[in-house]
Every structure is written in C-alpha cells, then in structure tokens.
Write a protein that holds these residues in place. Structure first.
Motif, PDB file in Angstrom:
ATOM      1  N   ALA A  13       0.816  -1.219   0.000  1.00  0.00           N
ATOM      2  CA  ALA A  13       0.000   0.000   0.000  1.00  0.00           C
ATOM      3  C   ALA A  13       0.848   1.268   0.000  1.00  0.00           C
ATOM      4  N   ALA A  14       1.884   1.304   0.823  1.00  0.00           N
ATOM      5  CA  ALA A  14       2.710   2.519   0.896  1.00  0.00           C
ATOM      6  C   ALA A  14       3.391   2.787  -0.438  1.00  0.00           C
ATOM      7  N   ARG A  15       3.894   1.748  -1.065  1.00  0.00           N
ATOM      8  CA  ARG A  15       4.555   1.926  -2.359  1.00  0.00           C
ATOM      9  C   ARG A  15       3.576   2.395  -3.427  1.00  0.00           C
ATOM     10  N   VAL A  16       2.371   1.829  -3.424  1.00  0.00           N
ATOM     11  CA  VAL A  16       1.360   2.228  -4.401  1.00  0.00           C
ATOM     12  C   VAL A  16       0.969   3.685  -4.186  1.00  0.00           C
ATOM     13  N   ARG A  17       0.820   4.078  -2.934  1.00  0.00           N
ATOM     14  CA  ARG A  17       0.448   5.469  -2.643  1.00  0.00           C
ATOM     15  C   ARG A  17       1.539   6.429  -3.101  1.00  0.00           C
ATOM     16  N   ARG A  18       2.780   5.973  -3.030  1.00  0.00           N
ATOM     17  CA  ARG A  18       3.911   6.841  -3.381  1.00  0.00           C
ATOM     18  C   ARG A  18       4.177   6.898  -4.883  1.00  0.00           C
ATOM     19  N   SER A  19       4.096   5.725  -5.573  1.00  0.00           N
ATOM     20  CA  SER A  19       4.509   5.704  -6.981  1.00  0.00           C
ATOM     21  C   SER A  19       3.521   5.026  -7.919  1.00  0.00           C
ATOM     22  N   THR A  44     -17.583  -6.298  -7.405  1.00  0.00           N
ATOM     23  CA  THR A  44     -16.434  -5.420  -7.568  1.00  0.00           C
ATOM     24  C   THR A  44     -15.158  -6.068  -7.034  1.00  0.00           C
ATOM     25  N   HIS A  45     -15.269  -6.798  -5.934  1.00  0.00           N
ATOM     26  CA  HIS A  45     -14.099  -7.402  -5.295  1.00  0.00           C
ATOM     27  C   HIS A  45     -14.090  -8.918  -5.447  1.00  0.00           C
ATOM     28  N   ALA A  62      -7.868  -2.714  -1.609  1.00  0.00           N
ATOM     29  CA  ALA A  62      -8.426  -2.335  -2.904  1.00  0.00           C
ATOM     30  C   ALA A  62      -7.891  -0.960  -3.286  1.00  0.00           C
ATOM     31  N   VAL A  63      -7.220  -0.890  -4.425  1.00  0.00           N
ATOM     32  CA  VAL A  63      -6.693   0.372  -4.940  1.00  0.00           C
ATOM     33  C   VAL A  63      -7.670   0.895  -5.992  1.00  0.00           C
ATOM     34  N   ARG A 118      -6.893   6.991  -6.563  1.00  0.00           N
ATOM     35  CA  ARG A 118      -7.801   7.852  -5.804  1.00  0.00           C
ATOM     36  C   ARG A 118      -7.916   7.440  -4.340  1.00  0.00           C
ATOM     37  N   HIS A 119      -8.052   6.147  -4.084  1.00  0.00           N
ATOM     38  CA  HIS A 119      -8.199   5.661  -2.711  1.00  0.00           C
ATOM     39  C   HIS A 119      -7.516   4.307  -2.585  1.00  0.00           C
ATOM     40  N   ILE A 120      -7.124   3.989  -1.364  1.00  0.00           N
ATOM     41  CA  ILE A 120      -6.656   2.649  -1.009  1.00  0.00           C
ATOM     42  C   ILE A 120      -7.447   2.237   0.225  1.00  0.00           C
ATOM     43  N   ARG A 121      -8.263   1.206   0.076  1.00  0.00           N
ATOM     44  CA  ARG A 121      -9.198   0.840   1.134  1.00  0.00           C
ATOM     45  C   ARG A 121      -9.052  -0.625   1.526  1.00  0.00           C
ATOM     46  N   ALA A 122      -9.354  -0.914   2.774  1.00  0.00           N
ATOM     47  CA  ALA A 122      -9.372  -2.300   3.239  1.00  0.00           C
ATOM     48  C   ALA A 122     -10.583  -3.012   2.646  1.00  0.00           C
ATOM     49  N   VAL A 123     -10.464  -4.331   2.458  1.00  0.00           N
ATOM     50  CA  VAL A 123     -11.565  -5.118   1.909  1.00  0.00           C
ATOM     51  C   VAL A 123     -11.793  -6.333   2.790  1.00  0.00           C
ATOM     52  N   ARG A 124     -13.006  -6.854   2.759  1.00  0.00           N
ATOM     53  CA  ARG A 124     -13.328  -8.054   3.522  1.00  0.00           C
ATOM     54  C   ARG A 124     -12.664  -9.253   2.865  1.00  0.00           C
TER      55      ARG A 124
END
Length: 261
Positions: A13-19, A44-45, A62-63, A118-124
C-alpha cells in the motif's frame, strides 16, 4: 472518468500510494489488471479469494483508480483468448451489462501513476470465488494437469478421490521402447500415449524425440510441443523455435501458449 479497482497485498500500500501501480507481465501483456467499480460490493471485489490462494503477503487492499474515458483497455472473461480492445468507458459498460459479470477482467497495458490512484481501502477477506465461478459444489478434477500440488488440503483430497492416472509415469526405458515401437508401426495413437508419459517428467531424451518435429501428423507435433515445453533438458528452446515456424497454425499456437505459460 472511469473508476476501477485493483487488488494488491496490503504490504504494497505505501509503495502504491507513493509511486502508483507498476506494470507486470511480458510483451503485449505487460500492464495492470483492473475491474470496474460496480454497485455490487461482491462483484467489484470478486477476485479477492482467488488472488488470496497465491503465495505472497496475506491481507489485500483495494486500490481505486480513475482513468480517462477514452483510455484504451482490453476487457473480457478470464478465459477469453482475445479480449476486446475498447475504451475504458466502454469496458465499464460491457461489464455492468453482462448477464453474469463473474470472471470478467479489464487489462490496462501500462502502469498506473500515483496521480491516478484515488483511494486505497481495506476489503473483507472472505469475498469472492475460488478457482472459477460456480466451482463450489462441483467435484474437482484431480488429473495431473488440473490438481493443485502443494495446495491446502490437496493431499487429503487426492487420498479421498484418487484419479486413475495418479502415480509415477513409466520408467524412461519403457517409454522409449513404446515410442520406438509406435514409430516402427506408424501407430499415431500409441505415439501420442508415449509422449503423454514423457510429459509427466522434468527431463527426457530430447535427441530421440526431436525427429518427431518432422512427423506428418500435426497432432504428433503439437503433442511434442506440450511434452518438451517444461523440460529442463538443454536444447528445448531451440526445438521450440523450430516448431514455432511449423506450417500448421495449430502447432505454432501450441508453441506460443507454452512460451506464455
């Protein structure tokens, strides 16, 4: 703007948010797999449980990605050999209107920039299907080609539902004798059966089998490709290159499929 979701391990997640999302794969299939964000959370998932079976970090996120409507992507079911090349907006429309959207996917042939995330969210983590849609309740096939070696519960399943083709292949000397006898009799069926036995091995007498590249029956040449494609024997790449120039398009397609896998 069309909105899609990409499922990735939470450790990224951190890498995706950064690059952003880096393209993966080779050749024309180097890119990022996505799925449209639909009103149904489950659809969707849907790929979550299938992706969770693979080795790697546990726990997915989920990105959410937004692409221009005119962005060119490919869309279709996972089993489609030639997914349609359409715009992102058309891909969303096709998936949303599909009678059964399970198993569909969208392929973006490039990386996703950080600005498009746009968002990075937790998923079930229990959402989705495994193996394929509607697999639940269907008896699994446990032949050599279908069974998942080393998977959860695979040993108990094999003990409970033994397959008639289970067990080690015949010794190399037996297979070679069968192969030579089949070539002497010009028995195509026996030749294919001998090649099937060799396909269960990791190495083999490539020099003795290479002559089958000139066999008049294309089914034999296709079987030869499928037999040697996964061998670690030196000389396999050269033989596959030779068969890649075969006059029969089915043989060339078999070589392409083997190289992609």
């Amino acid at each position: 703007m069309a909105t899609f979701v990409h499922l990735t391990p939470g450790a990224h997640a951190a890498r995706v948010r950064r690059s952003g999302l880096r393209a993966a794969g080779r050749g024309e299939w180097r890119g990022v797999f996505l799925f449209p964000v639909l009103p149904s959370y489950t659809l969707t998932h849907q790929w979550l449980r299938e992706l969770s079976r693979r080795p790697g970090p546990r726990g997915f996120v989920a990105v959410h990605v937004r692409l221009p409507d005119e962005e060119r992507v490919r869309v279709g079911r996972y089993s489609d050999r030639e997914p349609a090349l359409v715009t992102a907006a058309e891909a969303v429309r096709r998936v949303a209107r599909a009678p059964d959207a399970r198993g569909w996917e969208v392929f973006l042939p490039r990386s996703v920039t950080a600005a498009e995330v746009r968002h990075i969210r937790a998923v079930r983590q229990v959402n989705g299907w495994r193996y394929r849609p509607d697999a639940h309740g269907t008896a699994p096939c446990l032949c050599f080609g279908c069974r998942e070696r080393g998977g959860y519960g695979s040993r108990r399943l094999a003990e409970r539902r033994p397959h008639p083709l289970d067990g080690p292949p015949p010794p190399p000397r037996v297979l070679l004798a069968r192969l030579e006898a089949a070539r002497t009799r010009d028995d195509t069926a026996a030749l294919l059966q001998a090649l099937e036995g060799y396909a269960l091995r990791r190495r083999g007498p490539l020099a003795r089998l290479a002559g089958l590249a000139g066999h008049p029956d294309p089914e034999v040449r296709i079987a030869l490709v499928q037999t040697v494609a996964y061998w670690s024997t030196p000389g396999v790449p050269a033989l596959l290159r030779e068969l890649g120039q075969d006059p029969d398009p089915r043989v060339r397609e078999a070589v392409t499929d083997a190289l992609v896998r």
